[in-house]
Motif scaffolding. Structure first.
Motif: not given
Length: 142
Positions: A30-34
């Motif tokens: 959930p921390e990744r931009p995608s």
């Protein structure tokens, strides 16, 4: 097409006309931009198919992950590319090889390859590069 700047109507037309999206490079983190962009797109009513060979068969935001574009079980309107710019050409090749080509290939922020874009456009696919739909959507008041 000049990809240095896009008319608002061009971007708006794409976002309004899109129903289904293949998100290449989807991450379960959930921390990744995608992941955040996928959550945004789902919240706006788009049907999003995550594509990531390292996550095949798993779930991201409740959606089954596919290994490659050709594995997505239905045609998609837009391919959202969360891969490094050097991979955009191979993404275009994969999209062109599909029985039902997407209407749009969208390169995320910093994803730009003008030769790949020209190849996609020659095949009848619209292109947006170095933009994020999660930024453009609210910017355009959609």
């Amino acid at each position: 097409m000049n990809h240095d700047a896009y008319e608002p109507a061009y971007i708006s037309g794409i976002l309004k006309g899109t129903k289904t999206i293949a998100l290449l490079g989807a991450s379960p983190n959930p921390e990744r931009p995608s992941n955040r962009v996928m959550a945004f797109l789902v919240s706006k009513g788009y049907q999003v198919f995550p594509v990531n060979p390292g996550q095949t068969g798993k779930q991201i935001l409740g959606q089954t992950v596919y290994a490659k574009l050709a594995d997505v079980p239905q045609p998609v309107d837009l391919v959202d590319v969360f891969r490094a710019a050097e991979y955009l050409d191979s993404v275009v090749d994969e999209a062109i090889a599909l029985d039902a080509k997407p209407k749009v290939i969208w390169g995320q922020l910093s994803v730009r390859d003008d030769k790949a874009a020209a190849k996609a456009e020659a095949a009848g696919i619209n292109v947006v590069m170095d933009r994020c739909p999660a930024i453009e959507y609210p910017r355009l008041g959609l």
